[in-house]
Design a protein around this motif. Structure first.
Motif, PDB file in Angstrom:
ATOM      1  N   VAL A   2       0.811  -1.218   0.000  1.00 44.14           N
ATOM      2  CA  VAL A   2       0.000   0.000   0.000  1.00 44.14           C
ATOM      3  C   VAL A   2       0.846   1.270   0.000  1.00 44.14           C
ATOM      4  O   VAL A   2       0.644   2.167  -0.826  1.00 44.14           O
ATOM      5  CB  VAL A   2      -0.965  -0.001   1.201  1.00 44.14           C
ATOM      6  CG1 VAL A   2      -1.627   1.363   1.380  1.00 44.14           C
ATOM      7  CG2 VAL A   2      -2.019  -1.073   1.023  1.00 44.14           C
ATOM      8  N   ASP A   3       1.791   1.375   0.915  1.00 45.54           N
ATOM      9  CA  ASP A   3       2.550   2.621   1.022  1.00 45.54           C
ATOM     10  C   ASP A   3       3.353   2.892  -0.249  1.00 45.54           C
ATOM     11  O   ASP A   3       3.427   4.029  -0.722  1.00 45.54           O
ATOM     12  CB  ASP A   3       3.466   2.576   2.241  1.00 45.54           C
ATOM     13  CG  ASP A   3       2.694   2.472   3.553  1.00 45.54           C
ATOM     14  OD1 ASP A   3       1.534   2.917   3.598  1.00 45.54           O
ATOM     15  OD2 ASP A   3       3.251   1.954   4.533  1.00 45.54           O
ATOM     16  N   GLU A   4       3.920   1.849  -0.826  1.00 49.93           N
ATOM     17  CA  GLU A   4       4.675   2.005  -2.069  1.00 49.93           C
ATOM     18  C   GLU A   4       3.744   2.350  -3.231  1.00 49.93           C
ATOM     19  O   GLU A   4       4.072   3.190  -4.085  1.00 49.93           O
ATOM     20  CB  GLU A   4       5.438   0.720  -2.368  1.00 49.93           C
ATOM     21  CG  GLU A   4       6.355   0.804  -3.578  1.00 49.93           C
ATOM     22  CD  GLU A   4       7.127  -0.476  -3.826  1.00 49.93           C
ATOM     23  OE1 GLU A   4       7.677  -0.624  -4.937  1.00 49.93           O
ATOM     24  OE2 GLU A   4       7.168  -1.335  -2.924  1.00 49.93           O
ATOM     25  N   ALA A   5       2.575   1.718  -3.268  1.00 54.25           N
ATOM     26  CA  ALA A   5       1.611   2.003  -4.328  1.00 54.25           C
ATOM     27  C   ALA A   5       1.138   3.450  -4.273  1.00 54.25           C
ATOM     28  O   ALA A   5       0.964   4.099  -5.310  1.00 54.25           O
ATOM     29  CB  ALA A   5       0.424   1.048  -4.218  1.00 54.25           C
ATOM     30  N   GLY A  62      -2.574  11.618  12.747  1.00 52.73           N
ATOM     31  CA  GLY A  62      -1.214  11.163  12.511  1.00 52.73           C
ATOM     32  C   GLY A  62      -0.897  10.983  11.034  1.00 52.73           C
ATOM     33  O   GLY A  62      -1.730  11.219  10.157  1.00 52.73           O
ATOM     34  N   TYR A  63       0.332  10.565  10.770  1.00 53.47           N
ATOM     35  CA  TYR A  63       0.766  10.229   9.415  1.00 53.47           C
ATOM     36  C   TYR A  63       0.408   8.767   9.168  1.00 53.47           C
ATOM     37  O   TYR A  63       1.066   7.864   9.660  1.00 53.47           O
ATOM     38  CB  TYR A  63       2.265  10.453   9.248  1.00 53.47           C
ATOM     39  CG  TYR A  63       2.661  11.902   9.150  1.00 53.47           C
ATOM     40  CD1 TYR A  63       2.409  12.628   7.985  1.00 53.47           C
ATOM     41  CD2 TYR A  63       3.280  12.560  10.206  1.00 53.47           C
ATOM     42  CE1 TYR A  63       2.758  13.964   7.885  1.00 53.47           C
ATOM     43  CE2 TYR A  63       3.647  13.891  10.110  1.00 53.47           C
ATOM     44  CZ  TYR A  63       3.383  14.589   8.951  1.00 53.47           C
ATOM     45  OH  TYR A  63       3.738  15.911   8.852  1.00 53.47           O
ATOM     46  N   ALA A  64      -0.638   8.529   8.413  1.00 56.60           N
ATOM     47  CA  ALA A  64      -1.196   7.185   8.282  1.00 56.60           C
ATOM     48  C   ALA A  64      -0.363   6.314   7.349  1.00 56.60           C
ATOM     49  O   ALA A  64       0.065   6.757   6.279  1.00 56.60           O
ATOM     50  CB  ALA A  64      -2.631   7.270   7.771  1.00 56.60           C
ATOM     51  N   ASP A 108      -1.896   1.395   9.978  1.00 59.65           N
ATOM     52  CA  ASP A 108      -2.931   2.234  10.598  1.00 59.65           C
ATOM     53  C   ASP A 108      -4.284   2.004   9.943  1.00 59.65           C
ATOM     54  O   ASP A 108      -5.314   1.899  10.620  1.00 59.65           O
ATOM     55  CB  ASP A 108      -2.544   3.715  10.487  1.00 59.65           C
ATOM     56  CG  ASP A 108      -1.220   4.017  11.173  1.00 59.65           C
ATOM     57  OD1 ASP A 108      -1.075   3.690  12.360  1.00 59.65           O
ATOM     58  OD2 ASP A 108      -0.330   4.572  10.504  1.00 59.65           O
ATOM     59  N   TYR A 109      -4.290   1.936   8.606  1.00 56.29           N
ATOM     60  CA  TYR A 109      -5.558   1.705   7.898  1.00 56.29           C
ATOM     61  C   TYR A 109      -6.154   0.355   8.283  1.00 56.29           C
ATOM     62  O   TYR A 109      -7.364   0.238   8.555  1.00 56.29           O
ATOM     63  CB  TYR A 109      -5.335   1.767   6.388  1.00 56.29           C
ATOM     64  CG  TYR A 109      -4.791   3.087   5.890  1.00 56.29           C
ATOM     65  CD1 TYR A 109      -5.419   4.294   6.202  1.00 56.29           C
ATOM     66  CD2 TYR A 109      -3.648   3.127   5.092  1.00 56.29           C
ATOM     67  CE1 TYR A 109      -4.913   5.495   5.741  1.00 56.29           C
ATOM     68  CE2 TYR A 109      -3.137   4.334   4.626  1.00 56.29           C
ATOM     69  CZ  TYR A 109      -3.772   5.511   4.955  1.00 56.29           C
ATOM     70  OH  TYR A 109      -3.269   6.703   4.500  1.00 56.29           O
ATOM     71  N   ARG A 157      -3.883  16.255  11.937  1.00 55.22           N
ATOM     72  CA  ARG A 157      -4.118  15.590  10.667  1.00 55.22           C
ATOM     73  C   ARG A 157      -5.413  14.786  10.719  1.00 55.22           C
ATOM     74  O   ARG A 157      -5.817  14.281  11.765  1.00 55.22           O
ATOM     75  CB  ARG A 157      -2.941  14.668  10.323  1.00 55.22           C
ATOM     76  CG  ARG A 157      -1.615  15.417  10.168  1.00 55.22           C
ATOM     77  CD  ARG A 157      -0.498  14.481   9.747  1.00 55.22           C
ATOM     78  NE  ARG A 157      -0.761  13.898   8.439  1.00 55.22           N
ATOM     79  CZ  ARG A 157      -0.533  14.531   7.288  1.00 55.22           C
ATOM     80  NH1 ARG A 157      -0.029  15.768   7.294  1.00 55.22           N
ATOM     81  NH2 ARG A 157      -0.795  13.958   6.145  1.00 55.22           N
ATOM     82  N   ARG A 158      -6.050  14.665   9.558  1.00 56.72           N
ATOM     83  CA  ARG A 158      -7.317  13.944   9.490  1.00 56.72           C
ATOM     84  C   ARG A 158      -7.229  12.842   8.446  1.00 56.72           C
ATOM     85  O   ARG A 158      -7.006  13.090   7.265  1.00 56.72           O
ATOM     86  CB  ARG A 158      -8.459  14.906   9.136  1.00 56.72           C
ATOM     87  CG  ARG A 158      -9.820  14.226   9.027  1.00 56.72           C
ATOM     88  CD  ARG A 158     -10.910  15.247   8.764  1.00 56.72           C
ATOM     89  NE  ARG A 158     -12.212  14.626   8.601  1.00 56.72           N
ATOM     90  CZ  ARG A 158     -13.336  15.284   8.357  1.00 56.72           C
ATOM     91  NH1 ARG A 158     -13.315  16.610   8.253  1.00 56.72           N
ATOM     92  NH2 ARG A 158     -14.490  14.644   8.214  1.00 56.72           N
ATOM     93  N   ASN A 159      -7.400  11.621   8.909  1.00 57.16           N
ATOM     94  CA  ASN A 159      -7.503  10.450   8.041  1.00 57.16           C
ATOM     95  C   ASN A 159      -8.805   9.735   8.379  1.00 57.16           C
ATOM     96  O   ASN A 159      -9.318   9.854   9.493  1.00 57.16           O
ATOM     97  CB  ASN A 159      -6.342   9.479   8.286  1.00 57.16           C
ATOM     98  CG  ASN A 159      -4.999  10.166   8.338  1.00 57.16           C
ATOM     99  OD1 ASN A 159      -4.489  10.615   7.333  1.00 57.16           O
ATOM    100  ND2 ASN A 159      -4.420  10.253   9.538  1.00 57.16           N
ATOM    101  N   GLU A 160      -9.306   8.963   7.443  1.00 60.00           N
ATOM    102  CA  GLU A 160     -10.530   8.229   7.675  1.00 60.00           C
ATOM    103  C   GLU A 160     -10.447   6.852   7.027  1.00 60.00           C
ATOM    104  O   GLU A 160      -9.730   6.667   6.031  1.00 60.00           O
ATOM    105  CB  GLU A 160     -11.737   8.978   7.113  1.00 60.00           C
ATOM    106  CG  GLU A 160     -12.014  10.285   7.841  1.00 60.00           C
ATOM    107  CD  GLU A 160     -13.115  11.106   7.213  1.00 60.00           C
ATOM    108  OE1 GLU A 160     -13.635  12.012   7.900  1.00 60.00           O
ATOM    109  OE2 GLU A 160     -13.478  10.852   6.035  1.00 60.00           O
ATOM    110  N   VAL A 161     -11.204   5.915   7.575  1.00 63.94           N
ATOM    111  CA  VAL A 161     -11.484   4.628   6.942  1.00 63.94           C
ATOM    112  C   VAL A 161     -12.972   4.542   6.704  1.00 63.94           C
ATOM    113  O   VAL A 161     -13.770   4.877   7.594  1.00 63.94           O
ATOM    114  CB  VAL A 161     -11.011   3.457   7.828  1.00 63.94           C
ATOM    115  CG1 VAL A 161     -11.547   2.136   7.299  1.00 63.94           C
ATOM    116  CG2 VAL A 161      -9.482   3.417   7.891  1.00 63.94           C
TER     117      VAL A 161
END
Length: 202
Positions: A63-66, A149-151, A155-156, A193-197
């Motif tokens: 995922v992170d590389e993609a 945070g830095y997702a 984390d996901y 920071r704002r991340n969501e699932v």
């Protein structure tokens, strides 16, 4: 959680958001239908509008590389690498689809979805990069949970698991073969920071 000090490496989730090159920022239109939660996990049920999206799909990479491969392509398209040479402005959040295995781990497959700003919905500029596609999608209803945070990939996966656990015992039903992650912030924003699932309502 918001004071996490680790810096992102390369182009992380949403490295393009809120760069002065892209001008204005819109919010993807949605309506909150209900809210809920259990213990320290809260969620919203949202009806998100459909429309035309710029998409990039990457396979055979974690995922992170993609994301580091896909996001610059979206960034360049938004910033003017298109047949009209126009910078369109941003829509947030930018989401990407992940495809879990039965054990909760993720397949090496990812698809980024960037909602074209309203001004260009009727006739989006054609991407100059053939790996960027324009697709039309119906609206979706999702169960969304937020974190800071830095997702990263872990984390996901963790927050998707927490959201599934929170929805147990409720009438909520959702797709098991795909879920979405979303982000709102540029990498230079260290706090708040704002991340969501998003689990997609079945």
């Amino acid at each position: 959680m918001y004071a996490r000090s680790a810096r992102p490496h390369g182009v992380t989730m949403l490295g393009m958001i809120r760069n002065s090159l892209f001008g204005s920022v819109e919010t993807w239109p949605w309506q909150v239908l209900s809210t809920g939660g259990k213990e320290d996990v809260s969620y919203e049920e949202r009806a998100c509008e459909g429309g035309k999206f710029a998409t990039v799909e990457v396979t055979d990479k974690p995922v992170d590389e993609a994301l580091r491969e896909a996001m610059p392509k979206i960034m360049k398209y938004v910033g003017g690498t298109n047949d009209k040479g126009v910078g369109m402005g941003m829509t947030v959040p930018v989401s990407f689809a992940l495809f879990p295995n039965e054990d909760g781990s993720l397949q090496k497959k990812l698809k980024v979805w960037f909602r074209i700003p309203n001004q260009f919905q009727g006739s989006p500029p054609a991407p100059s990069d053939e790996s960027v596609k324009i697709e039309e999608r119906e609206g979706i209803t999702v169960y969304s949970t937020q974190f800071g945070g830095y997702a990263k990939e872990a984390d996901y996966v963790a927050h998707a698991t927490q959201l599934r656990t929170t929805l147990e015992g409720t009438p909520a039903t959702y797709q098991g073969d795909v879920y979405y992650c979303a982000g709102y912030d540029p990498p230079m924003k260290p706090y708040g920071r704002r991340n969501e699932v998003w689990l997609v309502k079945a």
